[in-house]
Structures are given as structure tokens and as C-alpha cells.
Write a protein that holds these residues in place. Structure first.
Motif, PDB file in Angstrom:
ATOM      1  N   PRO A  58      55.934  90.724  72.482  1.00 22.81           N
ATOM      2  CA  PRO A  58      56.264  89.676  71.509  1.00 22.81           C
ATOM      3  C   PRO A  58      56.865  90.234  70.228  1.00 22.81           C
ATOM      4  O   PRO A  58      56.555  91.353  69.809  1.00 22.81           O
ATOM      5  CB  PRO A  58      54.908  89.010  71.240  1.00 22.81           C
ATOM      6  N   PHE A  59      57.725  89.410  69.602  1.00 27.78           N
ATOM      7  CA  PHE A  59      58.289  89.757  68.311  1.00 27.78           C
ATOM      8  C   PHE A  59      57.261  89.460  67.212  1.00 27.78           C
ATOM      9  O   PHE A  59      56.212  88.865  67.447  1.00 27.78           O
ATOM     10  CB  PHE A  59      59.580  88.985  68.050  1.00 27.78           C
ATOM     11  N   GLU A  60      57.631  89.839  66.001  1.00 31.46           N
ATOM     12  CA  GLU A  60      56.698  89.714  64.878  1.00 31.46           C
ATOM     13  C   GLU A  60      56.307  88.261  64.621  1.00 31.46           C
ATOM     14  O   GLU A  60      55.127  87.941  64.428  1.00 31.46           O
ATOM     15  CB  GLU A  60      57.330  90.326  63.621  1.00 31.46           C
ATOM     16  N   VAL A  61      57.289  87.356  64.616  1.00 31.39           N
ATOM     17  CA  VAL A  61      56.969  85.952  64.337  1.00 31.39           C
ATOM     18  C   VAL A  61      56.128  85.361  65.451  1.00 31.39           C
ATOM     19  O   VAL A  61      55.267  84.496  65.203  1.00 31.39           O
ATOM     20  CB  VAL A  61      58.275  85.148  64.126  1.00 31.39           C
ATOM     21  N   ASP A  69      48.267  73.619  62.015  1.00 26.94           N
ATOM     22  CA  ASP A  69      49.629  73.405  61.546  1.00 26.94           C
ATOM     23  C   ASP A  69      50.205  74.743  61.097  1.00 26.94           C
ATOM     24  O   ASP A  69      49.498  75.561  60.487  1.00 26.94           O
ATOM     25  CB  ASP A  69      49.653  72.414  60.392  1.00 26.94           C
ATOM     26  N   ILE A  70      51.497  74.932  61.366  1.00 20.91           N
ATOM     27  CA  ILE A  70      52.171  76.189  61.028  1.00 20.91           C
ATOM     28  C   ILE A  70      53.337  75.889  60.095  1.00 20.91           C
ATOM     29  O   ILE A  70      54.140  74.984  60.343  1.00 20.91           O
ATOM     30  CB  ILE A  70      52.692  76.905  62.290  1.00 20.91           C
ATOM     31  N   CYS A  71      53.428  76.659  59.026  1.00 16.54           N
ATOM     32  CA  CYS A  71      54.588  76.645  58.142  1.00 16.54           C
ATOM     33  C   CYS A  71      55.176  78.053  58.178  1.00 16.54           C
ATOM     34  O   CYS A  71      54.655  78.973  57.551  1.00 16.54           O
ATOM     35  CB  CYS A  71      54.188  76.256  56.726  1.00 16.54           C
ATOM     36  N   GLY A  72      56.229  78.225  58.948  1.00 16.42           N
ATOM     37  CA  GLY A  72      56.757  79.554  59.190  1.00 16.42           C
ATOM     38  C   GLY A  72      58.129  79.769  58.593  1.00 16.42           C
ATOM     39  O   GLY A  72      58.999  78.900  58.687  1.00 16.42           O
ATOM     40  N   ARG A  73      58.298  80.914  57.970  1.00 18.07           N
ATOM     41  CA  ARG A  73      59.624  81.313  57.494  1.00 18.07           C
ATOM     42  C   ARG A  73      60.060  82.539  58.272  1.00 18.07           C
ATOM     43  O   ARG A  73      59.381  83.569  58.270  1.00 18.07           O
ATOM     44  CB  ARG A  73      59.597  81.640  55.996  1.00 18.07           C
ATOM     45  N   ALA A 125      52.439  83.670  64.809  1.00 19.34           N
ATOM     46  CA  ALA A 125      52.300  82.215  64.904  1.00 19.34           C
ATOM     47  C   ALA A 125      51.579  81.733  66.155  1.00 19.34           C
ATOM     48  O   ALA A 125      50.883  80.711  66.101  1.00 19.34           O
ATOM     49  CB  ALA A 125      53.675  81.567  64.830  1.00 19.34           C
ATOM     50  N   ILE A 126      51.718  82.409  67.288  1.00 21.74           N
ATOM     51  CA  ILE A 126      51.205  81.871  68.554  1.00 21.74           C
ATOM     52  C   ILE A 126      49.688  81.665  68.543  1.00 21.74           C
ATOM     53  O   ILE A 126      49.210  80.591  68.955  1.00 21.74           O
ATOM     54  CB  ILE A 126      51.654  82.765  69.726  1.00 21.74           C
ATOM     55  N   PRO A 127      48.866  82.626  68.094  1.00 24.98           N
ATOM     56  CA  PRO A 127      47.411  82.390  68.135  1.00 24.98           C
ATOM     57  C   PRO A 127      46.976  81.168  67.330  1.00 24.98           C
ATOM     58  O   PRO A 127      46.160  80.359  67.798  1.00 24.98           O
ATOM     59  CB  PRO A 127      46.825  83.684  67.572  1.00 24.98           C
ATOM     60  N   GLY A 158      63.125  84.989  67.199  1.00 27.11           N
ATOM     61  CA  GLY A 158      62.230  84.605  68.281  1.00 27.11           C
ATOM     62  C   GLY A 158      61.375  83.396  67.976  1.00 27.11           C
ATOM     63  O   GLY A 158      60.308  83.216  68.571  1.00 27.11           O
ATOM     64  N   LYS A 159      61.830  82.500  67.072  1.00 19.64           N
ATOM     65  CA  LYS A 159      61.042  81.325  66.702  1.00 19.64           C
ATOM     66  C   LYS A 159      60.833  80.382  67.882  1.00 19.64           C
ATOM     67  O   LYS A 159      59.777  79.761  67.997  1.00 19.64           O
ATOM     68  CB  LYS A 159      61.719  80.563  65.555  1.00 19.64           C
ATOM     69  N   THR A 160      61.834  80.252  68.750  1.00 21.84           N
ATOM     70  CA  THR A 160      61.722  79.277  69.835  1.00 21.84           C
ATOM     71  C   THR A 160      60.541  79.590  70.747  1.00 21.84           C
ATOM     72  O   THR A 160      59.769  78.697  71.120  1.00 21.84           O
ATOM     73  CB  THR A 160      63.028  79.240  70.653  1.00 21.84           C
ATOM     74  N   ILE A 161      60.369  80.861  71.103  1.00 23.27           N
ATOM     75  CA  ILE A 161      59.214  81.239  71.917  1.00 23.27           C
ATOM     76  C   ILE A 161      57.928  81.085  71.112  1.00 23.27           C
ATOM     77  O   ILE A 161      56.876  80.723  71.656  1.00 23.27           O
ATOM     78  CB  ILE A 161      59.367  82.685  72.421  1.00 23.27           C
ATOM     79  N   ALA A 162      57.998  81.330  69.798  1.00 20.31           N
ATOM     80  CA  ALA A 162      56.809  81.250  68.948  1.00 20.31           C
ATOM     81  C   ALA A 162      56.217  79.846  68.946  1.00 20.31           C
ATOM     82  O   ALA A 162      54.993  79.682  68.975  1.00 20.31           O
ATOM     83  CB  ALA A 162      57.143  81.689  67.522  1.00 20.31           C
TER      84      ALA A 162
END
Length: 520
Positions: A44-47, A60-64, A51-53, A70-74
């Protein structure tokens, strides 16, 4: 319904978790990890690690995170894992994307994962057949990936309800704000359950995006990955003074040295014109802009991704949401309108930490605007004359693939277009006449007797020698050539149309009377 979040001081924020060795360590079920492994995705990538766990736990996730991280898989893995079956016209999960291309790319990445859990993914956006989308929603859709405009159209037609959307993803939220979609996004979120899970990802988390997070997320975990803006220092920036009349020539020589290139123009017409000009110089160019249909945009992107086209010419519609690996150069055929657009355009290269080249053509009248653009983008590069020697020698053009499978190598006529000469297609749709059925003349108990030219009942008189018999109709005497209409006293064919387009018998009866009065 607007949700009341906890105070900002209580909002959780991630602390750079160590990268996991594999997805199983993040709690991803084996049914999903097998699909990822079949695609060559193991680490997995860093994002994704961040985010996944939390997303799997229902937070709720607020991700930058920057594009291409790799956000789509996240967010895709938690969406698939947490989504159960849905009722017709009531999807269980909703993913909002700002552009058609991004919506389709998200759906393409989610479908293999969804198949492992027997879920159905539908993408809905403008430029496609809305009736097909309505029919699919009636049959049942578990995960709906949509652009706000098309989703609003479907809601207006009562094609679906969002009362069962327990998970909502807002991807590229900053781009939503730039395109003016946030009012639509807010109306859509108000139609979803108040206790939904909301996953928001954006390249920036300020201004309108921060307000969206405050109003529609509940105690979100904040994960920030990578720099707040793309690291443009990884790019080699060149600003060249090029007159408009010389742009095509310089662009051709540059592309033949750099390789796979995305060319940006200001207008749709400029994109079409640039693609034609590059094509005349032997460079295969695909075009993407807002005036092209979705199927045309899909084909153009596929040709560029697969290497059939060396150049992708686009307006700013492609500056965000289109992810193509291996882009070696971004060429600003027309300078962008501001520094933010420059950064987003340039981000099509140097993805995932790679290096890339960015070249901007500058006309004399554009120098002042370009200096302002550079200050906004945080770069300081002099405008100089073109120096193609920086990019090495000209690369040979790869030959176009030859079509096989038939002697006729001409491209097929586009669907829906009539054949040349004004002819319309028959019901078979192949533009050819339907072959005559030999049994047509035997209907209603009638039996054909061969006559002239094989027509029933023809006498088939032949003149002399081997001349064929005439084209007699049934019961006729089979004289060849068409019968000439009999003529009246004035030599005109009887029943012929007069000046007003009607036969003599259909003429206005007052016309003859008026003509008689004039003669008197």
C-alpha cells in the motif's frame, strides 16, 4: 440535513503511521487482497496505509493527498467492504467526482473489487445515455459513481433515492469548488442519511472545502499526505519566447525529442486546430475537450494511454482527474490563466515522485501575464529563446499499427451517418439492398411462372438474336424500355405537375376562371 460536528480542537489528526508491508496488515479481507495481487498491487501507498484502517472502522475521513497518490484504492476498499446489497433505485454507497474522466476511472478501479463481493458499480455522468442509467438503477446498483450534474438530473427524474446511501465519498473536493459544484454537493448530501460515513479527499483543505468538512462530517480523522501543493521543484521548467506563427514548428521538434506529451490550449477550437497541425507534421494526436462526446473523449484517452497517440491535446478539462503514467513532457501551447492552473496542468507529468519537463510558449504580448503567473506558482524562470539541444536528438517515430483481418483497410463509416449520395439505410442497417426472396411471389397461394427477367407472368418477347426479354409487369406484353406517358394536344404529358406542384385535376377551380377574366 446539516450535521453538527465536534469542536475543531477535538478533531483527530493522523500521525504518519509506518507503512504497512501489505494490505492484510491494514485489515483488508483476503477476497480483496487477492484481486489487488492479481493486478500487481501488493504494497500500500502512504495515503492507503493512513486512511484504510480508520475508514474500515466506520470513521469519517478528511484526507489531503495529491493526485496520483492512490486515493481511489484508499477509499475504494472501505466502500466495497462496508457495502451490502441494495434495493432497486437505492444505492448503498455514493462516490462524487468532478469530471467525467475521473468518474469513469474510479468506476473502472472499483469494479474488480466489487465483483469479488458480488456488487454492482455504475458510473453516471453527462454525455452518456441517461435512459440506460435509469434502467440500470431500476435493476439495482450498489455503488454509484457520479458527477453532481448528472446525479441531480437523475434525482429530478426520480430515478433513485439516496436514503440508503450509508457511505458517501467526495473526491477532488477542491476541484468541485473550482468548478462551482459545491452547492450541488450540499443539496445531494442533504438527501443522504444523517448518520452516514463521509470520506472526503482533496488536494487542499482550506476555504470552501474546510466549510464542507465542518458542516457535513462528524469528528473526522484528518490525514495529510505529501506536500500541500505539488512539488513543482521536481519539474524542469522552461519558458520560451515563441511567436504564434512558429509554435507548431517548435512544438513538433520538442515532442519528437521528449516523447509522450500533453499539450494544453486555452480553447476548444485551439485544441482541434493544434491537433490537426501536429497531425500534418506526422505526430499522431488525440484531442479532449468539453465539446467532444464522452465516447470520443474515452477513445482519445485510450489511444494516448496505450501509446497509439504520442500527443494528447486538451483544454483545462484534462488538467485534473486524468491520470496517465509515463507522460514525459507537458507543453503549455497557450499559457494558463493563473498560477494554480499552471500547477495543475504541469502535474500531468512527474507523477509518483518521477521527474518531468514543462515547457510554456510565451508570445511577446503575454510576458507580463506570465511573470504574474510565475509569482503565483512560486517559480522564477526567465523567458528565453527555444533551446531544443537540451532534450537530445530527435527520436524516430514509431510506425502506425496496420489493420488486419480483411482486404478493405478503409475505416468504417461513423454510426448514424447516412451513406454518400443521400441514400438512406434499409432496415438491415448495412446500406445494401435487401436480397429479393424467391418465395415472395408465392404468397396467398399464387405460383410464379418465369417470364421476362424472371418476373411473373411476363410474355418475354425478345426482338432478335440474344437480346433479353423486356421488363414486363405481370400480365404485360414484356416490351423493353419504359413506357412513355401519353401526351395531350400541347405535347405535355397528361397528369404532369403544373407550376404550383399539383396535377391538373387538383388545380384550384378559381384559377381557370381568373385566367379567363384576364384574357377578356
Amino acid at each position: 440535513m446539516v450535521r453538527c460536528p465536534l469542536p475543531a480542537a477535538l478533531t483527530a489528526e493522523s500521525k504518519d503511521p509506518p507503512l504497512a508491508a501489505n494490505f492484510a496488515e491494514l485489515g483488508v479481507p483476503s477476497s480483496v487482497t487477492r484481486v489487488l495481487a492479481s493486478q500487481g498491487i501488493d504494497k500500500p501507498f502512504e495515503v492507503q496505509t493512513a486512511a484504510i484502517p480508520d475508514a474500515l472502522a466506520g470513521r469519517d475521513i478528511c484526507g489531503r493527498a495529491p493526485t496520483g497518490s492512490g486515493k481511489t484504492i484508499a477509499f475504494g476498499i472501505p466502500v466495497i467492504v462496508r457495502t451490502a446489497g441494495s434495493r432497486p433505485k437505492a444505492p448503498s454507497a455514493l462516490v462524487l467526482a468532478p469530471t467525467r474522466e475521473l468518474a469513469e476511472q474510479i468506476a473502472d478501479e472499483l469494479r474488480p473489487l466489487a465483483q469479488a463481493h458480488d456488487l454492482w458499480v455504475l458510473s453516471a455522468y453527462g454525455g452518456t445515455n441517461i435512459n440506460r442509467q435509469i434502467d440500470r438503477l431500476k435493476k439495482g446498483v450498489d455503488v454509484l459513481v457520479a458527477c453532481p450534474g448528472r446525479l441531480q438530473d437523475l434525482l429530478d427524474r426520480k430515478a433513485l433515492t439516496l436514503e440508503s446511501a450509508r457511505t458517501v465519498v467526495i473526491d477532488e473536493a477542491d476541484r468541485m469548488a473550482d468548478m462551482g459544484f459545491l452547492p450541488d454537493v450540499r443539496r445531494i448530501l442533504d438527501l443522504t442519511p444523517s448518520d452516514r460515513q463521509t470520506l472526503l479527499f482533496s488536494a487542499t483543505l482550506d476555504k470552501d472545502v474546510a466549510a464542507l468538512t465542518r458542516d457535513y462530517q462528524s469528528d473526522p480523522v484528518r490525514h495529510e499526505v505529501g506536500p500541500e501543493t505539488p512539488d513543482i521543484q521536481l519539474l524542469q521548467h522552461h519558458f520560451w519566447s515563441v511567436d504564434r506563427s512558429e509554435r507548431v514548428n517548435v512544438a513538433v521538434n520538442l515532442i519528437r525529442r521528449t516523447g509522450k506529451t500533453v499539450v494544453f490550449t486555452r480553447t476548444r477550437h485551439g485544441a482541434d486546430r493544434a491537433a490537426k497541425q501536429l497531425g500534418r507534421e506526422g505526430l499522431e494526436a488525440a484531442v479532449i475537450h468539453g465539446a467532444r462526446t464522452q465516447s470520443q473523449r474515452d477513445r482519445a484517452l485510450a489511444h494516448f494511454t496505450d501509446g497509439e497517440a504520442l500527443v494528447l491535446v486538451a483544454t483545462d478539462v484534462a488538467a485534473r482527474g486524468i491520470h496517465v503514467d509515463g507522460v514525459e513532457c507537458v507543453l503549455h501551447f497557450d499559457p494558463p490563466e493563473d498560477g494554480k492552473a499552471y500547477v495543475h496542468r504541469s502535474g500531468r507529468t512527474a507523477r509518483a515522485g518521477a521527474t518531468g519537463t514543462v515547457v510554456c510558449f510565451v508570445d511577446k504580448s503575454q510576458r507580463k501575464a506570465v511573470k504574474h503567473l510565475q509569482r503565483e506558482a512560486g517559480i522564477d524562470v526567465r523567458v528565453v529563446d527555444p533551446d531544443l539541444d537540451l532534450f537530445g536528438d530527435v527520436r524516430p517515430l514509431s510506425p502506425k499499427p496496420q489493420k488486419t483481418g480483411g482486404q478493405n483497410q478503409k475505416s468504417a463509416r461513423p454510426q448514424g451517418r447516412k451513406p454518400s449520395g443521400g441514400q438512406s439505410r434499409n432496415k438491415n442497417g448495412n446500406g445494401k439492398r435487401k436480397p429479393q426472396n424467391r418465395n415472395d411471389g408465392q404468397r396467398n397461394g399464387q405460383h410464379q411462372k418465369p417470364g421476362a427477367n424472371g418476373k411473373p407472368g411476363g410474355q418475354g418477347k425478345s426482338g432478335s438474336g440474344n437480346k433479353p426479354a423486356g421488363k414486363g409487369k405481370p400480365g404485360g406484353k414484356g416490351k423493353s424500355a419504359k413506357r412513355k406517358p401519353t401526351t395531350g394536344k400541347k405535347g405535355k404529358p397528361q397528369g404532369a405537375k403544373r407550376g404550383n406542384g399539383y396535377p391538373k385535376s387538383k388545380q384550384n377551380p378559381n384559377r381557370k376562371k381568373a385566367a379567363h377574366q384576364r384574357s377578356r
